[in-house]
Structure formats: structure tokens, C-alpha cells
Design a protein around this motif. Sequence first.
Motif, PDB file in Angstrom:
ATOM      1  N   SER A   1     -26.760  51.682  -7.694  1.00  0.00           N
ATOM      2  CA  SER A   1     -26.413  51.372  -9.086  1.00  0.00           C
ATOM      3  C   SER A   1     -25.436  52.386  -9.667  1.00  0.00           C
ATOM      4  O   SER A   1     -24.678  52.066 -10.596  1.00  0.00           O
ATOM      5  CB  SER A   1     -27.683  51.292  -9.938  1.00  0.00           C
ATOM      6  OG  SER A   1     -28.441  50.143  -9.586  1.00  0.00           O
TER       7      SER A   1
ATOM      8  N   GLY B   1     -18.270  45.756 -13.173  1.00  0.00           N
ATOM      9  CA  GLY B   1     -19.140  45.145 -12.173  1.00  0.00           C
ATOM     10  C   GLY B   1     -18.636  45.265 -10.757  1.00  0.00           C
ATOM     11  O   GLY B   1     -19.271  44.756  -9.829  1.00  0.00           O
TER      12      GLY B   1
ATOM     13  N   GLY C   1     -25.636  41.974  -6.542  1.00  0.00           N
ATOM     14  CA  GLY C   1     -26.329  41.620  -7.773  1.00  0.00           C
ATOM     15  C   GLY C   1     -27.466  42.528  -8.144  1.00  0.00           C
ATOM     16  O   GLY C   1     -27.632  42.908  -9.318  1.00  0.00           O
ATOM     17  N   TRP C   2     -28.261  42.953  -7.166  1.00  0.00           N
ATOM     18  CA  TRP C   2     -29.421  43.791  -7.486  1.00  0.00           C
ATOM     19  C   TRP C   2     -28.987  45.173  -7.976  1.00  0.00           C
ATOM     20  O   TRP C   2     -29.677  45.788  -8.786  1.00  0.00           O
ATOM     21  CB  TRP C   2     -30.365  43.917  -6.285  1.00  0.00           C
ATOM     22  CG  TRP C   2     -29.719  44.286  -4.995  1.00  0.00           C
ATOM     23  CD1 TRP C   2     -29.295  43.453  -4.011  1.00  0.00           C
ATOM     24  CD2 TRP C   2     -29.398  45.615  -4.542  1.00  0.00           C
ATOM     25  NE1 TRP C   2     -28.726  44.163  -2.972  1.00  0.00           N
ATOM     26  CE2 TRP C   2     -28.790  45.486  -3.263  1.00  0.00           C
ATOM     27  CE3 TRP C   2     -29.572  46.882  -5.073  1.00  0.00           C
ATOM     28  CZ2 TRP C   2     -28.363  46.592  -2.529  1.00  0.00           C
ATOM     29  CZ3 TRP C   2     -29.142  47.982  -4.349  1.00  0.00           C
ATOM     30  CH2 TRP C   2     -28.548  47.829  -3.082  1.00  0.00           C
TER      31      TRP C   2
ATOM     32  N   VAL D   1     -26.199  45.710  -9.757  1.00  0.00           N
ATOM     33  CA  VAL D   1     -25.755  45.457 -11.130  1.00  0.00           C
ATOM     34  C   VAL D   1     -26.962  45.290 -12.057  1.00  0.00           C
ATOM     35  O   VAL D   1     -26.979  45.814 -13.181  1.00  0.00           O
ATOM     36  CB  VAL D   1     -24.860  44.205 -11.180  1.00  0.00           C
ATOM     37  CG1 VAL D   1     -24.462  43.880 -12.621  1.00  0.00           C
ATOM     38  CG2 VAL D   1     -23.610  44.402 -10.328  1.00  0.00           C
ATOM     39  N   ASP D   2     -27.974  44.590 -11.589  1.00  0.00           N
ATOM     40  CA  ASP D   2     -29.165  44.350 -12.413  1.00  0.00           C
ATOM     41  C   ASP D   2     -29.857  45.642 -12.826  1.00  0.00           C
ATOM     42  O   ASP D   2     -30.468  45.720 -13.899  1.00  0.00           O
ATOM     43  CB  ASP D   2     -30.165  43.461 -11.663  1.00  0.00           C
ATOM     44  CG  ASP D   2     -29.639  42.042 -11.454  1.00  0.00           C
ATOM     45  OD1 ASP D   2     -28.699  41.654 -12.172  1.00  0.00           O
ATOM     46  OD2 ASP D   2     -30.161  41.340 -10.571  1.00  0.00           O
ATOM     47  N   ASN D   3     -29.755  46.680 -11.975  1.00  0.00           N
ATOM     48  CA  ASN D   3     -30.455  47.942 -12.238  1.00  0.00           C
ATOM     49  C   ASN D   3     -29.562  49.023 -12.814  1.00  0.00           C
ATOM     50  O   ASN D   3     -30.014  50.163 -13.002  1.00  0.00           O
ATOM     51  CB  ASN D   3     -31.089  48.464 -10.938  1.00  0.00           C
ATOM     52  CG  ASN D   3     -32.172  47.556 -10.408  1.00  0.00           C
ATOM     53  OD1 ASN D   3     -32.919  46.958 -11.184  1.00  0.00           O
ATOM     54  ND2 ASN D   3     -32.260  47.426  -9.094  1.00  0.00           N
ATOM     55  N   GLU D   4     -28.299  48.699 -13.115  1.00  0.00           N
ATOM     56  CA  GLU D   4     -27.358  49.767 -13.479  1.00  0.00           C
ATOM     57  C   GLU D   4     -27.734  50.476 -14.772  1.00  0.00           C
ATOM     58  O   GLU D   4     -27.457  51.668 -14.930  1.00  0.00           O
ATOM     59  CB  GLU D   4     -25.931  49.220 -13.559  1.00  0.00           C
ATOM     60  CG  GLU D   4     -25.648  48.184 -14.628  1.00  0.00           C
ATOM     61  CD  GLU D   4     -25.371  48.799 -15.993  1.00  0.00           C
ATOM     62  OE1 GLU D   4     -25.042  49.994 -16.051  1.00  0.00           O
ATOM     63  OE2 GLU D   4     -25.515  48.087 -16.985  1.00  0.00           O
TER      64      GLU D   4
END
Length: 584
Positions: free
Chosen positions: A283, A290, A305-306, A308-311
Motif C-alpha cells: 500500500s 492509483g 486492488g487490495w 489500493v483498498d488498504n492505502e
Amino acid sequence: MCRVRRTLVGALLFLIAQSACSSDELEPCPSFDVADEAPRLLMMRTYVIDPTERAEALADIFTIRGQTVTLRVPIDWHQDPFDNRSWRMWLHALDALKPLLYHYQETGEVEALARARDIALDWIEQNPLGAQGLSEFAWYDMSVALRAVRLSYLHRALEYEKMTTPAQRELLGCAVTRHARWLMDNAHYKVSHNHGLYSDIGLFIAALQLDLHPEADAWRTRARSRFVANVTSTVSTVDGLHLEHSPVYHMLITEAVRLLNFELGLDDDGLTELLDKMTAAASWLVMPDGRVPQFGDTDLGPAVGWAVDNEAAHRGFGVFFDAGTAIYRDEKSYFMTVAWYHSLVHKHADELSFVWAEDGRRLLVDSGRYGFFYDDPGRIYAESSPAHNTLTLDSAFTFSGHEPYGSGVIDAAQSGGWYAVLAENPLLAAPHRRVFAVRPGRWLVVVDQIDAVLCPTTTRRFHFAPALEVVEIDEDAVRLTDAAGSLWLQTAGDPLLLRRVRGQMEPDVQGFTFPAERTWVENTTIELVDDVCGSPMVVVLSVGAVPPAVSVMAAPREVELLIDNERVSLRFADDTLSMSAEAL
């Protein structure tokens, strides 16, 4: 002060590989049963294959590595219609089977399975192990590993659907056996390398698919032990960063570890703990837009994606002393610098290079991968020090012939909303240290200190995002603009020479970045040439309609800056960086 990583597991793997005796891959293949149940499609990563690609595959039209080709048996396995060595590798990896296998798995339509069978049998018949005149990628470690995954699933699915003759069953079963034995052989294994990891995944998946094979337990055991040792020798157990100098590979290897450890059941406690660090580190590699910073062999593509989801949980200042990088990131700002040399794998001459973004807008960029075409001028340039935001003495520096030094990140500090890092480049003929001081949303200060008896000629290069064009140059400032506004580069003192380069092919390649494979995109490069005698060289980069008022007082290893209404003091004697910042 460089930190060199030395791991016992890496040394042991090296000795194993060196001492291993190559097995006889052509020993007889055993008969074996296949579990009589619907197969599960196991791949090294998750693919999204749209309906158009599936329909085209059923019509013998395949997209391999972004290039479309018609494949009908008998297939020419030596073809190279795109003059692309990576494409040839993926052809031999049987990448064409992907849409067919996915289509069968999701719909149960056996027409797709039949087409996959015919392509696979054609490859097997034309590329026997040990034959002369085969493509260099027929029995290349990555293609063997990927092919083992696809062939083992295909064999199981065909048995379940009863879609092979006895001769075809024997041919396919023996091919999968020989693929697994080839991967099992340590003589073919790349120690402390991502290819070794993928070899283990291919071997492990083959063992899962063919769990009744008499050698399956041995395959699984070998894959497990090598994989754990390889991961812990190629990932910083301190920082959780993969050590192949490329953010995209960190994300790929993190996915590979997650796949084998959790989804495929390797379930190693040590890897579980390390995977938490790897997931967090990923992240930090997500830029505000992105995408992933283009260090090493990284294309300009989206982060997984994972990550980005946790950034949002990984914002602020992160210093990875063991791996050799420092990052500041928040919702709009991003800065990253690298000082790392752990091996030759995906290494570029990018010591103390950096990228910078503000308001989600990329400002300073890196060259990227270009592609694995090692004699191509684009690849030669992409790996070279002039392609990066580096400092060189007299001529370009290289890592060739130098032992890996590990990490060149030395110290870090923060004060009054400023974040700073001190790092060094051990590859230069004279000691070089660089300090970065970042004021997110406003300024980036770059300080270079060369310690040399004589006064060498230095060249500092700054590579700007392609949209930024120079509109104004005076004695100590450069203004660049794009649709979003202005970026300023200001120097402390007049450089001996200031050069602007964009899209140059002669006499040397300069002023390009490579967002995708063999994709040349012109970008502006500013070169500052100086004769240096002891004092630090300072550059201030800023965004805004007007440049800040800048005053610099410099002495060896010490800089004080007045930037608009702020005072910043930097001292970097020995291996310690201190900083104080205050509003005036």
C-alpha cells in the motif's frame, strides 16, 4: 553506511542448487490415477477474461501478451510475428489456453476443453524434452512452471470428461510428469529469484491437481521447502519489501505468497507473519492516481486492488532502511526515493533517483521497464543512470562489476511538517550523499554532497512527467507547465551549464519514459552540470503560479534554507541527519 542483507537460507539454497545432480528427465513415466471429481482451476494469479476473448479463442483467435494471433494445429512454435522475446515465452507457456480453460471451468462447455486439448497435445508432440532445435523458451523455467499449471488442470479435466484416447492420456500424463520432474530438479531452479518462486508454485499446483500421482508428495515437499527459503531470502523480513528493485514485482510476489500460503494450503506460520508486512508495504507503493511508481522493471499501470483498498491505513512517512527506500504519501502527495542494490535481478542504475507527485499529478517520473530486449537502445537507456533522476560524475555510473551493497538509506528526520531522508550512492568514484526534504503540497528540496579531493564535473538530471513542457528558463530557475498549472525548478547558485532535452536519439538517447512495453514517450529532462568543490548543491522544486522566494546558505554537510515564510535547517554529518523547520 550501507546495509547488506546476508541470509543463511539464501546461502543454503545456493549450495543446494550448485551441488544438485540433474535427474534423468526422460526416465519412464509411471501410470497413475486421477481423482474422479470435477476439477478446480488453480492459476498463479486471478485473470479477468471477457466474453469477447473467450469467443475469439473458440474461433482459434488468441490474445497473447496484448498481441492477437491465429493458432490452429499444427502450430508453428518457432513463430515470432511481433519480434518480441516476451511474447515467445508466453506462447510456450501455453497462455492461449487461459480463455479456454476459464470458459470450461465456468460453463462446463467441453468444446473449449477439446480445443485446449488439441493445442496442448500439439505442443507436447513438437517440443519433446531434450530434442534439438527447440525454441529457447520451450524448456525455460517460467514457461515450464506456467505450462505445468495449465497441463495438470487440463489432464484432470479431460479425465473427468473422458475426452482422451488411451494414447492421448498417456502422452499428456507423461508430459505433466516430466514438467513436474523438471521443476523438481534443483539444477533448473533459480535461487533467490522470482522465477524460483513461480517454479515452486507450478510444482505445488501440479501436485495438488494430480494428488494420486506416486511422486506428488515429493513434489509438494520440495516446492514447500524451497518456496519458504526463497521468499525469506528475497523479501526483507524487517520491512516486508520484495528486494528485486521493482514495485510491480513486490505486488506480484505478494500475491504469489498469498496464493500458495493460504488458497493452496501451504500454511506456513513464518510466511503468514511476513505476508502481513508485505501486504502493508504494497500500500505504500500506491500513488495518489492509483498507479505504481516506475522504479526498476515496472510499467505505468494500476496497483493491485487490495493494495489500493488498504492505502488509507498507510499514509505518512515510511522509511524502509533494510530494503533501501523512503516514501511519503497521503491522499494527494507522493514522494519516493530508492538506494538499493540487493542483486542483479531487475536492477537499474537508479541510485538516489526519486519520483514526486502533488494533487494526484505526477511531476517527476522514472524511466520504467521498456521491455526485456537487452540489446535494444530503449532497454539500454532504461537501465542506465542518465534515464533516472540521478547524479553522475563525468560519465554515467553502472552497477555492473560492483558487489551488491544492500541498502543506501542512512537516516531520516521530520520537523514542522517537513520530512527528510539521507541516503548514499556507493557506486560513484567519489562519495556521494543526497538529502531529500519534502513539504507535502508545496516543496521538494534536493541536496547533493560530493566529497572529492579534486573538483569533478557532476550532472544532475531531473525527468519530468510527459505533459510538462518548459515555458521559461532564466539563470537560476526553470518553469514548466501543463494543463493543471506550473512547476518550478530553482537552483542555489548558477550551474555551469543548464541543458533541456526532450525526445533525443542522437548522440545519446535522452528524454524518454516508457509507460508500457517498447512504448517510447517523450518527456522533458533538465540537466544541471557543475564543477563541485565541497559545498552542497541545492535544488528546490515547487508547484504554484509563482515560484517561492528562496535563499540558501550552505557549508559542507549543512544547509539552511529560507523558503517563503519558512526556515529549514539540515545537517548530515557522519551517519546522522538532523532537521529543524519553523514558520517565520
